[in-house]
Enzyme design. Structure first.
Site, PDB file in Angstrom:
ATOM      1  N   LYS A   2       2.703  -0.700 -68.345  1.00  0.00           N
ATOM      2  CA  LYS A   2       2.392   0.460 -67.813  1.00  0.00           C
ATOM      3  C   LYS A   2       1.214   0.569 -66.630  1.00  0.00           C
ATOM      4  O   LYS A   2       0.134  -0.107 -66.619  1.00  0.00           O
ATOM      5  CB  LYS A   2       1.937   1.686 -68.934  1.00  0.00           C
ATOM      6  CG  LYS A   2       3.036   1.657 -69.882  1.00  0.00           C
ATOM      7  CD  LYS A   2       2.672   3.185 -70.498  1.00  0.00           C
ATOM      8  CE  LYS A   2       3.036   3.176 -71.790  1.00  0.00           C
ATOM      9  NZ  LYS A   2       2.019   3.774 -72.788  1.00  0.00           N
ATOM     10  N   GLY A  61      -4.062 -10.388 -73.337  1.00  0.00           N
ATOM     11  CA  GLY A  61      -3.518 -10.843 -74.765  1.00  0.00           C
ATOM     12  C   GLY A  61      -2.291 -11.399 -74.392  1.00  0.00           C
ATOM     13  O   GLY A  61      -1.695 -12.456 -74.936  1.00  0.00           O
ATOM     14  N   GLY A  99      -8.708  -6.907 -74.608  1.00  0.00           N
ATOM     15  CA  GLY A  99      -9.503  -5.742 -74.230  1.00  0.00           C
ATOM     16  C   GLY A  99     -11.006  -5.955 -73.534  1.00  0.00           C
ATOM     17  O   GLY A  99     -10.865  -5.313 -72.427  1.00  0.00           O
ATOM     18  N   ARG A 108      -9.267 -18.688 -82.407  1.00  0.00           N
ATOM     19  CA  ARG A 108     -10.651 -18.215 -82.095  1.00  0.00           C
ATOM     20  C   ARG A 108     -11.600 -18.853 -83.168  1.00  0.00           C
ATOM     21  O   ARG A 108     -12.678 -18.694 -82.818  1.00  0.00           O
ATOM     22  CB  ARG A 108     -10.225 -16.520 -82.667  1.00  0.00           C
ATOM     23  CG  ARG A 108      -9.715 -15.640 -81.671  1.00  0.00           C
ATOM     24  CD  ARG A 108      -9.460 -14.381 -81.852  1.00  0.00           C
ATOM     25  NE  ARG A 108      -9.116 -13.570 -80.867  1.00  0.00           N
ATOM     26  CZ  ARG A 108      -8.619 -12.521 -80.933  1.00  0.00           C
ATOM     27  NH1 ARG A 108      -8.575 -11.769 -82.135  1.00  0.00           N
ATOM     28  NH2 ARG A 108      -8.157 -11.652 -79.565  1.00  0.00           N
TER      29      ARG A 108
HETATM   30  P1  ADP Z   1      -1.363  -8.099 -71.395  1.00  0.00           P
HETATM   31  O1  ADP Z   1      -1.673  -7.855 -72.882  1.00  0.00           O
HETATM   32  O2  ADP Z   1      -1.339  -9.475 -70.760  1.00  0.00           O
HETATM   33  O3  ADP Z   1      -2.714  -7.094 -70.763  1.00  0.00           O
HETATM   34  P2  ADP Z   1       0.070  -5.525 -71.510  1.00  0.00           P
HETATM   35  O4  ADP Z   1      -0.089  -5.443 -72.748  1.00  0.00           O
HETATM   36  O5  ADP Z   1      -0.182  -4.671 -70.474  1.00  0.00           O
HETATM   37  O6  ADP Z   1      -0.181  -7.093 -70.959  1.00  0.00           O
HETATM   38  O7  ADP Z   1       1.821  -5.671 -71.217  1.00  0.00           O
HETATM   39  C1  ADP Z   1       2.602  -6.325 -72.044  1.00  0.00           C
HETATM   40  C2  ADP Z   1       3.960  -5.656 -72.488  1.00  0.00           C
HETATM   41  O8  ADP Z   1       4.651  -5.150 -71.105  1.00  0.00           O
HETATM   42  C3  ADP Z   1       5.022  -6.796 -72.984  1.00  0.00           C
HETATM   43  O9  ADP Z   1       5.269  -6.260 -74.291  1.00  0.00           O
HETATM   44  C4  ADP Z   1       6.266  -6.507 -71.904  1.00  0.00           C
HETATM   45  O10 ADP Z   1       7.489  -6.654 -72.656  1.00  0.00           O
HETATM   46  C5  ADP Z   1       5.814  -5.133 -71.312  1.00  0.00           C
HETATM   47  N1  ADP Z   1       6.658  -5.401 -70.173  1.00  0.00           N
HETATM   48  C6  ADP Z   1       6.646  -5.998 -68.993  1.00  0.00           C
HETATM   49  N2  ADP Z   1       7.590  -5.850 -68.012  1.00  0.00           N
HETATM   50  C7  ADP Z   1       8.185  -4.806 -68.761  1.00  0.00           C
HETATM   51  C8  ADP Z   1       9.321  -3.860 -68.262  1.00  0.00           C
HETATM   52  N3  ADP Z   1       9.968  -4.114 -67.161  1.00  0.00           N
HETATM   53  N4  ADP Z   1      10.051  -2.894 -68.910  1.00  0.00           N
HETATM   54  C9  ADP Z   1       9.103  -2.495 -70.055  1.00  0.00           C
HETATM   55  N5  ADP Z   1       8.213  -3.390 -70.670  1.00  0.00           N
HETATM   56  C10 ADP Z   1       7.915  -4.349 -70.026  1.00  0.00           C
HETATM   57 MG    MG Z   2      -1.091  -6.517 -74.311  1.00  0.00          MG
END
Ligand code: ADP
Ligand code: MG
Length: 395
Positions: A199, A352, A375, A38
């Site tokens: 989720k 992230g 975010g 950053r």
């Molecule tokens: P980003 O930061 O890229 O937006 P998220 O924070 O929404 O992504 O999600 C990342 C998390 O989702 C990771 O910690 C990963 O372990 C979890 N994840 C991905 N697939 C699964 C799964 N099948 N079951 C539980 N957790 C999951």
């Molecule tokens: Mg995340």
């Protein structure tokens, strides 16, 4: 971009307040900077301003001090690192407003750099308190916002100060808005989105917005489980949101109505528990054993996704395809990152964890753009107007 940038204002011999995102990860044990990405990302704007003869006053938050002074969250080591990167001294203050700060700001010479203390030591920062914003603004004659990662928050240093100073975007801010903005408003088509992560509830608004924009929508990660369950499959011990089954049904039918190609896992890697050493196997998506849980997409799904992405001209990716923190369940995420790296399409990663996955695979520099704002990029994908961007002067 329809906002003014640093190129559009005269900054010579002027005091310029620059909001940067120096919210770097710190090593838990030593407190040292764990990753200076950053700081490096802010250099183009800082160097440009110095070259123009501006008097640069930098401000940022670091961590969550919640409105009080937290010794471990001072910006001293950030200032040192910045000084090494710039090759010039960086004057570091112990506060971000007040008499000493004002004196230092007004005695800056052209090209010199002053770094203010962590903005969030004052509760007024996050409260977007007008008096605090005015105190910050009083240090300078021009405001530059280069902190895309904080642009989704209307804080004193992102929104408040713009009421008192001419306000323009820095280069990082401009780049983020250009790439993300073009993808959302005027993408080269076919336009595909790959959405994963834990989720559905975290990303309902992203799915809602994208389903009206994309040609191809691929869903993996934990959130795919809710879609699988909604179509009547048993998902065993998998992470699933039973209160979001209708959301999944609604997204699916909107995709159908709009003629969007929707890709969901046809096979999955299951584990016998949520652990790095869990036993694993590949099963069909409709045959998840009751005692097992879905932790990644399977090889047939990877090939399905590869086929659906072929020929796409823009691909936006947000959210890992599985629990990539466990190497045994990282294959789906790795494969998607490799597909994007090898693709001729405009490839954009927002989020992230997905960005971290691409970085850790050494594929980051083969993407068109990796957003520095987790975010903020998510809210962009939701179609929201970011207050820190909206507040800047129009062209
Ligand atoms: P980003 O930061 O890229 O937006 P998220 O924070 O929404 O992504 O999600 C990342 C998390 O989702 C990771 O910690 C990963 O372990 C979890 N994840 C991905 N697939 C699964 C799964 N099948 N079951 C539980 N957790 C999951
Ligand atoms: Mg995340």
């Amino acid at each position: 971009m329809n906002k003014k940038t640093v190129r559009d204002v005269d900054v010579h011999a002027r005091r310029v307040l620059v909001r940067v995102d120096f919210n770097v990860p710190l090593d838990k044990a030593t407190g040292a900077i764990a990753d200076d990405t950053r700081i490096v990302a802010a250099l183009p704007t800082i160097s440009y301003l110095r070259a123009q003869g501006a008097r640069v006053i930098l401000c940022s938050h670091l961590g969550r001090p919640d409105g009080k002074v937290v010794e471990g969250l001072r910006l001293g080591s950030v200032g040192q690192r910045l000084s090494e990167l710039l090759g010039v001294p960086v004057f570091k203050m112990d506060d971000c407003i007040g008499e000493a700060v004002t004196r230092a700001a007004f005695s800056l010479e052209n090209g010199q750099v002053l770094l203010l203390e962590n903005l969030r030591f004052h509760p007024e920062e996050e409260a977007n308190d007008p008096a605090f914003a005015r105190a910050l603004a009083s240090l300078a004659e021009v405001f530059v916002n280069d902190a895309f990662g904080t642009a989704h928050r209307a804080h004193a240093s992102t929104e408040g100060v713009t009421h008192y100073l001419p306000s323009v975007a820095g280069f990082l801010m401009e780049k983020e808005i250009d790439y993300l903005g073009r993808a959302m408003e005027n993408p080269a088509r076919p336009f595909a989105a790959i959405i994963g992560g834990a989720k559905v509830s975290d990303k309902i608004k992203v799915l809602d917005n994208l389903v009206s924009k994309v040609n191809v929508l691929l869903i993996g990660g934990g959130m795919a489980n809710t879609f699988l369950k909604a179509q009547g499959y048993e998902v065993g011990q998998s992470l699933v949101e039973n209160d979001r089954l209708e959301v999944a049904v609604a997204i699916r039918s909107r995709a159908q109505e709009r003629g969007i190609k929707l890709g969901l896992p046809v096979d999955v890697v299951v584990g016998d528990r949520f652990a790095a050493e869990a036993e694993s196997k590949v099963v069909s998506a409709e045959a998840v054993p009751a005692d097992w849980r879905i932790l990644d997409i399977g090889p047939k799904t990877i090939e399905l996704f590869r086929g659906m992405l072929a020929g796409c001209k823009t691909v936006v990716w947000n959210g890992p395809m599985g629990v990539f923190e466990f190497p045994r369940f990282a294959q789906g995420t790795r494969a998607v990152a490799q597909m994007l790296a090898a693709s001729d399409a405009v490839t954009i990663i927002g989020g992230g964890d997905s960005a971290a996955a691409a970085e850790s695979l050494g594929l980051a520099d083969r993407m068109t753009h990796i957003s520095t704002g987790g975010g903020a990029s998510l809210e962009f994908l939701e179609g929201k107007v970011l207050p820190g961007v909206a507040a800047l002067n129009g062209k």
